[in-house]
Design a protein around this motif. Structure first.
Motif, mmCIF file in Angstrom:
data_model
loop_
_atom_site.group_PDB
_atom_site.id
_atom_site.type_symbol
_atom_site.label_atom_id
_atom_site.label_comp_id
_atom_site.label_asym_id
_atom_site.label_seq_id
_atom_site.Cartn_x
_atom_site.Cartn_y
_atom_site.Cartn_z
ATOM 1 N N TRP B 22 55.159 -11.317 8.621
ATOM 2 C CA TRP B 22 54.084 -12.270 8.926
ATOM 3 C C TRP B 22 52.820 -11.940 8.149
ATOM 4 C CZ3 TRP B 22 54.284 -16.970 10.245
ATOM 5 C CH2 TRP B 22 55.361 -17.438 10.990
ATOM 6 N N ARG B 23 52.526 -10.653 8.019
ATOM 7 C CA ARG B 23 51.353 -10.270 7.216
ATOM 8 C C ARG B 23 51.498 -10.772 5.783
ATOM 9 N NH1 ARG B 23 50.917 -3.912 9.258
ATOM 10 N NH2 ARG B 23 50.655 -4.432 11.467
ATOM 11 N N MET B 26 51.212 -14.669 5.574
ATOM 12 C CA MET B 26 49.817 -15.104 5.701
ATOM 13 C C MET B 26 49.036 -14.780 4.420
ATOM 14 S SD MET B 26 49.512 -16.653 8.663
ATOM 15 C CE MET B 26 47.803 -16.642 9.252
ATOM 16 N N HIS B 30 47.234 -17.464 2.205
ATOM 17 C CA HIS B 30 45.797 -17.279 1.989
ATOM 18 C C HIS B 30 45.450 -17.490 0.517
ATOM 19 C CE1 HIS B 30 41.890 -15.257 3.025
ATOM 20 N NE2 HIS B 30 41.920 -14.944 1.745
ATOM 21 N N PHE B 181 42.820 -10.100 4.973
ATOM 22 C CA PHE B 181 44.023 -9.342 5.295
ATOM 23 C C PHE B 181 43.836 -8.478 6.545
ATOM 24 C CE2 PHE B 181 47.483 -6.193 4.287
ATOM 25 C CZ PHE B 181 48.524 -7.103 4.396
ATOM 26 N N ASP B 183 42.577 -9.449 9.182
ATOM 27 C CA ASP B 183 43.016 -10.305 10.290
ATOM 28 C C ASP B 183 44.536 -10.389 10.346
ATOM 29 O OD1 ASP B 183 40.536 -11.898 11.523
ATOM 30 O OD2 ASP B 183 40.182 -11.683 9.378
ATOM 31 N N TYR B 184 45.150 -10.520 9.185
ATOM 32 C CA TYR B 184 46.599 -10.765 9.166
ATOM 33 C C TYR B 184 47.386 -9.548 9.649
ATOM 34 C CZ TYR B 184 44.819 -14.549 6.232
ATOM 35 O OH TYR B 184 44.097 -15.605 5.739
ATOM 36 N N GLY B 188 49.859 -10.330 12.485
ATOM 37 C CA GLY B 188 51.298 -10.183 12.268
ATOM 38 C C GLY B 188 51.948 -9.425 13.407
ATOM 39 N N CYS B 215 44.065 -18.126 14.155
ATOM 40 C CA CYS B 215 44.983 -17.640 13.099
ATOM 41 C C CYS B 215 46.207 -18.547 12.999
ATOM 42 C CB CYS B 215 45.427 -16.204 13.392
ATOM 43 S SG CYS B 215 44.167 -14.937 13.124
#
Lengths: 230, 230
Positions: B22-23, B26, B30, B181, B183-184, B188, B215
């Motif tokens: 997920w990271r 995203m 992004h 990142f 946030d991600y 995630g 998010c």
């Protein structure tokens, strides 16, 4: 000298142990700003600015009063933009806020259990009474029971230091290539432990110990020259 | 399409729960980069690049192979410098590394105890055998005992979220004014929980829940459109 930092002190006025005051002192030194510290016992804090200020550090920057170590760092960044930056651009402030919150949540509890009674013992009589009452109420335990053997708490501290240790595998400083306020936040917290305990109970081969030593050397050894409890 | 992300999947190949994948997804979104995901069970990971790759995500960016979500983000930042930045300048990489380490140390353990058996149940037969053996060896417990009631673990998760919550009092995103990142990384990790659990067991009035919802909406609702376990 018109820049003064009110700095928590013990019965020995040269014993300066507050994690937040260390953050502020390192931030001032990082900016290359001259300042004098005003040794301030817990019960002297109210006298700085009655009905307003309840905690140190307080910075008096030529008449501008700023309290809270984080707010002091932000103030310095804005007031002295031409000096070395404390934060990585605007986004760096959010990163430092996360560091502050994570440090408080993970490092402060084990360290408090290592030194809370020892802090008490370093205070003057009036502060001892105040400190015992406020901390025992917060902890729900007599200080003598709240403090545990350092060796017993060490594994928890070591574990709580894992994110710093991991970051230091990739970067010389927590701020990256150069030290910044995100370094001074956990450094201040570890100075709290080191000053009261008389040293840092961390394996000298630990990357965190190496980084701590490099922080001590910063700014002409500002922190290395501190009084440590015997 | 020549940009592919190998993305961990369950027996239902549309169930994508890996926090690290997920990271990476995203981060790709992004940067505004098109990509397709290759659904990959645990036992399919070895087939991506035998003797080299042991974990997903793996990004194949026009023939350049990058593994590890953090390295993928750094690769994207360097390869696509004209797109929206994932990190706050150079120093932002250190801050993100600290976020990664802190997230792993504080959020992953309670979440693992909430969902480890449920993850198992979502895998295909071959993956179930691999997952049970590797995780039971790591945890020293049968999965059925390692997983605890979500309500029982919730207070620990809430406590572990305190630094995020505190940062969000001051900034709309963990990266500051815009998501990044940092946030991600925890997003995630919370997607891992949300996808497997079928939702996020956090008080909807919690600032973390609000941020999580924002998010989900990012990048045309990339994550909101994910399959969640029933």
């Amino acid at each position: 000298m018109t820049r003064r930092l009110f700095d928590l002190c013990g019965r020995d006025r040269n014993l300066r142990f507050s994690p937040y005051c260390w953050r502020a002192k390192m931030a001032l030194a990082h900016k290359g700003l001259e300042f004098e510290t005003v040794p301030t016992p817990f019960l002297g804090v109210a006298a700085i600015e009655p009905d307003v200020v309840r905690t140190v550090p307080v910075l008096d920057d030529h008449g501008i009063r700023v309290r809270d170590s984080f707010d002091i760092a932000v103030h310095l960044e804005h007031a002295y933009p031409d000096r070395a930056p404390l934060f990585a651009a605007a986004d760096g402030i959010a990163a430092a806020r996360f560091m502050e919150s994570a440090t408080f949540a993970t490092l402060h509890p084990p360290i408090m259990r290592m030194i809370v009674k020892d802090i008490h013992d370093q205070l003057d009589d009036a502060d001892q009474e105040y400190f015992r009452e406020s901390r025992e109420s917060r902890l729900g335990l007599p200080l003598e029971e709240a403090q545990q053997d350092v060796g017993l708490v060490s594994p928890e501290l070591d574990k709580a230091l894992a994110p710093l240790r991991r970051t230091l595998e990739f970067h010389p400083w927590l701020a990256g290539d150069e030290p910044g306020f995100v370094d001074y936040i956990p450094f201040g917290t570890l100075m709290w432990l080191a000053v009261i305990h008389g040293g840092l109970p961390i394996d000298p081969d630990d990357a965190v110990a190496d980084w701590f030593g490099r922080c001590l050397d910063l700014h002409n050894g500002l922190a290395r020259g501190a009084r440590f409890a015997a």
